[in-house]
Design a protein around this motif. Sequence first.
Motif, mmCIF file in Angstrom:
data_model
loop_
_atom_site.group_PDB
_atom_site.id
_atom_site.type_symbol
_atom_site.label_atom_id
_atom_site.label_comp_id
_atom_site.label_asym_id
_atom_site.label_seq_id
_atom_site.Cartn_x
_atom_site.Cartn_y
_atom_site.Cartn_z
ATOM 1 N N ILE A 26 0.882 -1.165 0.000
ATOM 2 C CA ILE A 26 0.000 0.000 0.000
ATOM 3 C C ILE A 26 0.918 1.213 0.000
ATOM 4 C CG2 ILE A 26 -1.697 1.309 1.322
ATOM 5 C CD1 ILE A 26 -2.784 -1.303 2.397
ATOM 6 N N ASN A 27 0.681 2.131 -0.946
ATOM 7 C CA ASN A 27 1.524 3.308 -1.107
ATOM 8 C C ASN A 27 0.691 4.572 -0.965
ATOM 9 O OD1 ASN A 27 4.174 2.095 -2.289
ATOM 10 N ND2 ASN A 27 2.509 1.077 -3.365
ATOM 11 N N PHE A 28 1.221 5.545 -0.236
ATOM 12 C CA PHE A 28 0.566 6.840 -0.104
ATOM 13 C C PHE A 28 1.586 7.848 0.415
ATOM 14 C CE2 PHE A 28 0.040 4.511 3.805
ATOM 15 C CZ PHE A 28 0.287 5.434 4.809
ATOM 16 N N VAL A 29 1.208 9.100 0.417
ATOM 17 C CA VAL A 29 2.075 10.171 0.888
ATOM 18 C C VAL A 29 1.514 10.702 2.205
ATOM 19 C CG1 VAL A 29 3.015 12.454 0.349
ATOM 20 C CG2 VAL A 29 2.734 10.768 -1.464
ATOM 21 N N SER A 30 2.397 10.909 3.175
ATOM 22 C CA SER A 30 1.990 11.451 4.467
ATOM 23 C C SER A 30 3.184 12.163 5.103
ATOM 24 C CB SER A 30 1.498 10.331 5.390
ATOM 25 O OG SER A 30 0.978 10.876 6.582
ATOM 26 N N MET A 31 2.923 12.863 6.178
ATOM 27 C CA MET A 31 3.989 13.546 6.908
ATOM 28 C C MET A 31 4.576 12.616 7.959
ATOM 29 S SD MET A 31 4.204 16.452 5.461
ATOM 30 C CE MET A 31 5.274 17.376 6.540
ATOM 31 N N ALA A 32 5.899 12.643 8.087
ATOM 32 C CA ALA A 32 6.611 11.924 9.142
ATOM 33 C C ALA A 32 7.299 12.984 9.997
ATOM 34 C CB ALA A 32 7.635 10.973 8.544
ATOM 35 N N ILE A 96 10.549 7.854 15.145
ATOM 36 C CA ILE A 96 9.813 8.822 14.337
ATOM 37 C C ILE A 96 8.329 8.601 14.563
ATOM 38 C CG2 ILE A 96 11.617 8.917 12.562
ATOM 39 C CD1 ILE A 96 9.459 7.503 10.739
ATOM 40 N N GLU A 97 7.536 9.596 14.229
ATOM 41 C CA GLU A 97 6.088 9.497 14.318
ATOM 42 C C GLU A 97 5.504 9.531 12.925
ATOM 43 O OE1 GLU A 97 4.439 12.324 17.118
ATOM 44 O OE2 GLU A 97 6.286 12.187 18.290
ATOM 45 N N LEU A 98 4.521 8.675 12.729
ATOM 46 C CA LEU A 98 3.777 8.617 11.473
ATOM 47 C C LEU A 98 2.317 8.506 11.867
ATOM 48 C CD1 LEU A 98 3.991 8.427 8.363
ATOM 49 C CD2 LEU A 98 4.012 5.939 8.635
ATOM 50 N N GLY A 99 1.541 9.546 11.593
ATOM 51 C CA GLY A 99 0.152 9.564 12.059
ATOM 52 C C GLY A 99 0.125 9.504 13.572
ATOM 53 N N PRO A 124 10.901 11.356 -0.210
ATOM 54 C CA PRO A 124 11.729 10.320 0.410
ATOM 55 C C PRO A 124 10.873 9.145 0.865
ATOM 56 C CG PRO A 124 12.156 12.485 1.385
ATOM 57 C CD PRO A 124 10.973 12.631 0.487
ATOM 58 N N ARG A 125 11.444 7.944 0.850
ATOM 59 C CA ARG A 125 10.706 6.716 1.132
ATOM 60 C C ARG A 125 10.789 6.313 2.601
ATOM 61 N NH1 ARG A 125 7.089 4.523 -1.409
ATOM 62 N NH2 ARG A 125 8.168 3.718 -3.206
ATOM 63 N N LEU A 126 9.662 5.835 3.090
ATOM 64 C CA LEU A 126 9.548 5.189 4.392
ATOM 65 C C LEU A 126 8.875 3.852 4.141
ATOM 66 C CD1 LEU A 126 8.166 6.684 7.678
ATOM 67 C CD2 LEU A 126 7.268 4.547 6.791
ATOM 68 N N MET A 127 9.529 2.750 4.529
ATOM 69 C CA MET A 127 8.936 1.425 4.357
ATOM 70 C C MET A 127 8.593 0.852 5.725
ATOM 71 S SD MET A 127 10.312 -1.959 2.342
ATOM 72 C CE MET A 127 10.045 -1.218 0.723
ATOM 73 N N MET A 128 7.405 0.259 5.795
ATOM 74 C CA MET A 128 6.925 -0.326 7.044
ATOM 75 C C MET A 128 6.191 -1.616 6.755
ATOM 76 S SD MET A 128 3.692 2.262 7.666
ATOM 77 C CE MET A 128 3.274 1.596 9.237
ATOM 78 N N ARG A 129 5.867 -2.336 7.794
ATOM 79 C CA ARG A 129 5.061 -3.558 7.710
ATOM 80 C C ARG A 129 3.601 -3.183 7.547
ATOM 81 N NH1 ARG A 129 7.754 -8.086 9.273
ATOM 82 N NH2 ARG A 129 6.320 -9.832 9.310
ATOM 83 N N LEU A 130 2.894 -3.868 6.664
ATOM 84 C CA LEU A 130 1.486 -3.577 6.427
ATOM 85 C C LEU A 130 0.652 -3.721 7.698
ATOM 86 C CD1 LEU A 130 -0.641 -2.801 4.285
ATOM 87 C CD2 LEU A 130 -0.944 -5.221 3.855
ATOM 88 N N GLU A 131 0.958 -4.697 8.533
ATOM 89 C CA GLU A 131 0.161 -4.894 9.749
ATOM 90 C C GLU A 131 0.332 -3.763 10.765
ATOM 91 O OE1 GLU A 131 3.010 -8.286 11.714
ATOM 92 O OE2 GLU A 131 2.073 -8.555 9.767
ATOM 93 N N ASP A 132 1.349 -2.908 10.601
ATOM 94 C CA ASP A 132 1.523 -1.744 11.478
ATOM 95 C C ASP A 132 0.697 -0.544 11.018
ATOM 96 O OD1 ASP A 132 3.277 -2.905 13.282
ATOM 97 O OD2 ASP A 132 5.073 -2.187 12.245
ATOM 98 N N LEU A 133 0.207 -0.578 9.804
ATOM 99 C CA LEU A 133 -0.490 0.572 9.226
ATOM 100 C C LEU A 133 -1.734 1.014 9.998
ATOM 101 C CD1 LEU A 133 -0.443 2.675 6.996
ATOM 102 C CD2 LEU A 133 -1.615 1.025 5.520
ATOM 103 N N PRO A 134 -2.614 0.119 10.462
ATOM 104 C CA PRO A 134 -3.812 0.582 11.174
ATOM 105 C C PRO A 134 -3.508 1.468 12.393
ATOM 106 C CG PRO A 134 -4.079 -1.706 10.565
ATOM 107 C CD PRO A 134 -2.645 -1.340 10.253
ATOM 108 N N ALA A 135 -2.412 1.215 13.082
ATOM 109 C CA ALA A 135 -2.069 2.008 14.267
ATOM 110 C C ALA A 135 -1.808 3.476 13.938
ATOM 111 C CB ALA A 135 -0.847 1.412 14.966
ATOM 112 N N THR A 136 -1.474 3.773 12.682
ATOM 113 C CA THR A 136 -1.188 5.154 12.303
ATOM 114 C C THR A 136 -2.454 5.993 12.155
ATOM 115 O OG1 THR A 136 -1.268 4.782 9.901
ATOM 116 C CG2 THR A 136 0.869 4.418 11.014
#
Length: 188
Positions: A26-32, A96-99, A124-136
């Motif tokens: 899943i790809n999108f743009v957000s602030m970190a 870092i904080e994401l969401g 710039p790229r930030l890669m994470m685990r998909l299962e961590d995404l809901p917490a953001t």
Amino acid sequence: MTADHAWAPEFRDEIARRGLARAESINFVSMARSGQETLLAAVKAVTPGYPLRGKLRIAPGLNTPDADTDAIPPQGVVWLDERMMAELRVRPGDAIELGRARFRVGAVLTLEPDRGVSFMNFAPRLMMRLEDLPATGLVQPGSRINYQLLAAASARESGSSSNGREFASPGASASTASTTRGRGARGP
């Protein structure tokens, strides 16, 4: 295959039925953010097995040698590309904080074999685990998100006639894409 919405379970079931390897992103743009530093990030959340072809390369820190990896970031950890590490002024081990979520920086992401050219990929790229995404809390109705469902035959099969198989979405006969890469078709 790429879509602007989550994939129906039937697609995953069909990939499994055919005995193909599967990964999702899943790809999108957000602030970190880190401390007082903020930066627009091209976020890529991936499942185990990603990428199906090629290797990710990571380094333990800025300006250190990188190496191939078969892994993705562990739960609660993100990998940042060199530009993001430098602009956020972070090192592996920093947070870092994401969401709404906080993550530990685990490595420098130096290469993604499938990173193409698009507006999202100029950030710039930030890669994470998909299962961590809901917490953001970042995926909400109206969010501009690109969902990818990747499927591939084994290396043994990809040289055989299975390379030419078409993948038709369950219940629809007109939507097809190659199974060897899983890219190029729009989802339902």
